[in-house]
Scaffold this motif. Sequence first.
Motif, PDB file in Angstrom:
ATOM      1  N   LYS A 145      66.611  -7.355  41.603  1.00  0.00           N
ATOM      2  CA  LYS A 145      65.726  -8.567  41.248  1.00  0.00           C
ATOM      3  C   LYS A 145      66.093  -9.729  40.933  1.00  0.00           C
ATOM      4  O   LYS A 145      65.797 -11.127  41.417  1.00  0.00           O
ATOM      5  CB  LYS A 145      64.725  -8.023  39.867  1.00  0.00           C
ATOM      6  CG  LYS A 145      63.744  -7.361  40.418  1.00  0.00           C
ATOM      7  CD  LYS A 145      62.456  -7.103  39.371  1.00  0.00           C
ATOM      8  CE  LYS A 145      60.935  -7.384  40.058  1.00  0.00           C
ATOM      9  NZ  LYS A 145      59.900  -6.951  38.665  1.00  0.00           N
ATOM     10  N   GLU A 146      66.606  -9.922  39.898  1.00  0.00           N
ATOM     11  CA  GLU A 146      67.407 -11.174  38.530  1.00  0.00           C
ATOM     12  C   GLU A 146      68.563 -11.049  39.504  1.00  0.00           C
ATOM     13  O   GLU A 146      68.638 -12.600  40.083  1.00  0.00           O
ATOM     14  CB  GLU A 146      67.619 -11.021  37.430  1.00  0.00           C
ATOM     15  CG  GLU A 146      66.579 -10.934  36.849  1.00  0.00           C
ATOM     16  CD  GLU A 146      68.044 -10.534  34.796  1.00  0.00           C
ATOM     17  OE1 GLU A 146      68.420 -10.826  34.547  1.00  0.00           O
ATOM     18  OE2 GLU A 146      66.624 -10.076  34.213  1.00  0.00           O
ATOM     19  N   HIS A 147      68.960 -10.524  40.385  1.00  0.00           N
ATOM     20  CA  HIS A 147      70.399 -11.517  41.720  1.00  0.00           C
ATOM     21  C   HIS A 147      70.290 -11.492  43.323  1.00  0.00           C
ATOM     22  O   HIS A 147      70.557 -11.947  43.876  1.00  0.00           O
ATOM     23  CB  HIS A 147      71.322 -10.331  41.673  1.00  0.00           C
ATOM     24  CG  HIS A 147      72.286 -10.992  40.236  1.00  0.00           C
ATOM     25  ND1 HIS A 147      71.819  -9.937  39.468  1.00  0.00           N
ATOM     26  CD2 HIS A 147      72.734 -10.921  39.911  1.00  0.00           C
ATOM     27  CE1 HIS A 147      72.525  -9.816  38.107  1.00  0.00           C
ATOM     28  NE2 HIS A 147      73.980 -11.024  38.615  1.00  0.00           N
ATOM     29  N   ASN A 148      68.343 -11.413  43.241  1.00  0.00           N
ATOM     30  CA  ASN A 148      67.998 -12.091  44.491  1.00  0.00           C
ATOM     31  C   ASN A 148      68.457 -10.578  45.492  1.00  0.00           C
ATOM     32  O   ASN A 148      68.006 -11.373  46.656  1.00  0.00           O
ATOM     33  CB  ASN A 148      67.844 -13.711  44.909  1.00  0.00           C
ATOM     34  CG  ASN A 148      67.683 -14.071  43.880  1.00  0.00           C
ATOM     35  OD1 ASN A 148      66.559 -14.094  43.446  1.00  0.00           O
ATOM     36  ND2 ASN A 148      68.251 -15.613  43.647  1.00  0.00           N
ATOM     37  N   LEU A 149      68.629  -9.617  44.965  1.00  0.00           N
ATOM     38  CA  LEU A 149      68.788  -8.511  46.189  1.00  0.00           C
ATOM     39  C   LEU A 149      67.623  -7.700  46.439  1.00  0.00           C
ATOM     40  O   LEU A 149      67.471  -7.372  47.866  1.00  0.00           O
ATOM     41  CB  LEU A 149      69.602  -7.460  45.710  1.00  0.00           C
ATOM     42  CG  LEU A 149      71.041  -8.002  45.525  1.00  0.00           C
ATOM     43  CD1 LEU A 149      71.609  -7.924  43.972  1.00  0.00           C
ATOM     44  CD2 LEU A 149      71.508  -8.685  46.461  1.00  0.00           C
ATOM     45  N   PHE A 150      66.875  -8.226  46.150  1.00  0.00           N
ATOM     46  CA  PHE A 150      65.251  -7.243  46.780  1.00  0.00           C
ATOM     47  C   PHE A 150      64.085  -7.885  48.294  1.00  0.00           C
ATOM     48  O   PHE A 150      64.895  -6.862  49.010  1.00  0.00           O
ATOM     49  CB  PHE A 150      63.852  -7.621  45.188  1.00  0.00           C
ATOM     50  CG  PHE A 150      63.939  -6.441  44.227  1.00  0.00           C
ATOM     51  CD1 PHE A 150      64.606  -6.125  43.627  1.00  0.00           C
ATOM     52  CD2 PHE A 150      62.458  -6.264  44.770  1.00  0.00           C
ATOM     53  CE1 PHE A 150      64.351  -5.534  42.940  1.00  0.00           C
ATOM     54  CE2 PHE A 150      62.533  -5.411  43.405  1.00  0.00           C
ATOM     55  CZ  PHE A 150      62.729  -4.720  43.175  1.00  0.00           C
ATOM     56  N   GLU A 151      64.948  -9.011  48.129  1.00  0.00           N
ATOM     57  CA  GLU A 151      64.532  -9.371  49.798  1.00  0.00           C
ATOM     58  C   GLU A 151      65.459  -9.117  50.601  1.00  0.00           C
ATOM     59  O   GLU A 151      64.871  -8.939  51.702  1.00  0.00           O
ATOM     60  CB  GLU A 151      64.289 -11.606  49.326  1.00  0.00           C
ATOM     61  CG  GLU A 151      63.125 -12.010  48.677  1.00  0.00           C
ATOM     62  CD  GLU A 151      61.754 -11.236  49.433  1.00  0.00           C
ATOM     63  OE1 GLU A 151      61.583 -11.310  50.670  1.00  0.00           O
ATOM     64  OE2 GLU A 151      60.943 -10.979  48.468  1.00  0.00           O
ATOM     65  N   ARG A 152      66.814  -9.734  50.558  1.00  0.00           N
ATOM     66  CA  ARG A 152      67.618  -8.759  50.893  1.00  0.00           C
ATOM     67  C   ARG A 152      67.926  -7.429  51.282  1.00  0.00           C
ATOM     68  O   ARG A 152      67.584  -7.256  52.608  1.00  0.00           O
ATOM     69  CB  ARG A 152      69.322  -9.364  50.352  1.00  0.00           C
ATOM     70  CG  ARG A 152      70.439  -8.675  51.755  1.00  0.00           C
ATOM     71  CD  ARG A 152      72.225  -8.434  51.081  1.00  0.00           C
ATOM     72  NE  ARG A 152      71.855  -7.656  49.670  1.00  0.00           N
ATOM     73  CZ  ARG A 152      72.065  -6.331  50.774  1.00  0.00           C
ATOM     74  NH1 ARG A 152      72.107  -6.209  52.384  1.00  0.00           N
ATOM     75  NH2 ARG A 152      72.884  -5.445  49.787  1.00  0.00           N
ATOM     76  N   LEU A 153      66.950  -6.540  50.676  1.00  0.00           N
ATOM     77  CA  LEU A 153      67.126  -4.920  51.180  1.00  0.00           C
ATOM     78  C   LEU A 153      66.062  -5.105  51.729  1.00  0.00           C
ATOM     79  O   LEU A 153      65.939  -4.044  52.916  1.00  0.00           O
ATOM     80  CB  LEU A 153      67.098  -4.231  50.241  1.00  0.00           C
ATOM     81  CG  LEU A 153      68.184  -3.782  48.829  1.00  0.00           C
ATOM     82  CD1 LEU A 153      68.204  -3.263  48.102  1.00  0.00           C
ATOM     83  CD2 LEU A 153      69.506  -3.087  49.881  1.00  0.00           C
ATOM     84  N   LYS A 154      64.463  -5.759  51.627  1.00  0.00           N
ATOM     85  CA  LYS A 154      63.371  -5.312  52.217  1.00  0.00           C
ATOM     86  C   LYS A 154      64.122  -6.368  53.011  1.00  0.00           C
ATOM     87  O   LYS A 154      63.071  -5.100  54.778  1.00  0.00           O
ATOM     88  CB  LYS A 154      62.559  -6.414  51.384  1.00  0.00           C
ATOM     89  CG  LYS A 154      61.224  -5.811  50.673  1.00  0.00           C
ATOM     90  CD  LYS A 154      60.833  -6.632  50.225  1.00  0.00           C
ATOM     91  CE  LYS A 154      59.237  -5.928  48.773  1.00  0.00           C
ATOM     92  NZ  LYS A 154      58.659  -6.940  48.547  1.00  0.00           N
ATOM     93  N   ASN A 155      64.228  -6.858  53.671  1.00  0.00           N
ATOM     94  CA  ASN A 155      64.357  -7.874  55.263  1.00  0.00           C
ATOM     95  C   ASN A 155      65.317  -7.022  56.111  1.00  0.00           C
ATOM     96  O   ASN A 155      65.350  -6.738  56.854  1.00  0.00           O
ATOM     97  CB  ASN A 155      65.230  -8.826  54.787  1.00  0.00           C
ATOM     98  CG  ASN A 155      64.197 -10.135  54.657  1.00  0.00           C
ATOM     99  OD1 ASN A 155      63.004  -9.720  54.498  1.00  0.00           O
ATOM    100  ND2 ASN A 155      64.916 -10.452  53.945  1.00  0.00           N
ATOM    101  N   LYS A 156      66.254  -6.058  55.034  1.00  0.00           N
ATOM    102  CA  LYS A 156      67.364  -5.089  55.695  1.00  0.00           C
ATOM    103  C   LYS A 156      66.449  -3.555  56.044  1.00  0.00           C
ATOM    104  O   LYS A 156      67.345  -3.037  57.770  1.00  0.00           O
ATOM    105  CB  LYS A 156      68.179  -4.901  54.912  1.00  0.00           C
ATOM    106  CG  LYS A 156      69.456  -3.984  56.110  1.00  0.00           C
ATOM    107  CD  LYS A 156      70.837  -4.157  54.843  1.00  0.00           C
ATOM    108  CE  LYS A 156      71.763  -4.010  55.016  1.00  0.00           C
ATOM    109  NZ  LYS A 156      72.746  -3.592  54.260  1.00  0.00           N
TER     110      LYS A 156
END
Length: 161
Positions: free
Chosen positions: A83-94
């Motif tokens: 969450k803090e490294h903004n990886l949620f969006e990357r994973l959600k989009n992938k």
Amino acid sequence: MKFLEWEDPNIKESHPGKPLAKHLEEINKLYNRISDFYNMDPYINKIMREIIKYHDNGKLNKMWNIKNENNPPHAEYSIKYLKEHNLFERLKNKYNNKYFILILYFILKHHLPLYDRSGSKDKELQHFLQKLCNELIRDCVIKDMTFEERINFVDAFGIFK
């Protein structure tokens, strides 16, 4: 959201005498050998590599130390790291939502039985985990999988775990 301080994976030990980056590299190599041997589905491999990549990142939390007996729960903090490294969006989009939820769930459960629903001491994280479990149940993520998909995920996760 309260932000945490994170350390360098090339320096921070996740296991005695071994930095996290080295640990993840070893797991990846081992998973590749097993995956090749069992001819695992390429999409499942892709998802398992995400789980491998992020499962122990909670150990990068400054409060976590290999020498401490009472460390904070690193699997939960691995989710905070995402969450803090903004990886949620990357994973959600992938990945589609079903696989995104499974990635998070397997990261959280990599040291616990999959059925364990014990709570977090961190109230914000507890709320998120409850929401995740509700989504997992509501969206029938596992129910919508074919029998073969379920077996492949359990096999892949079992190898990793």
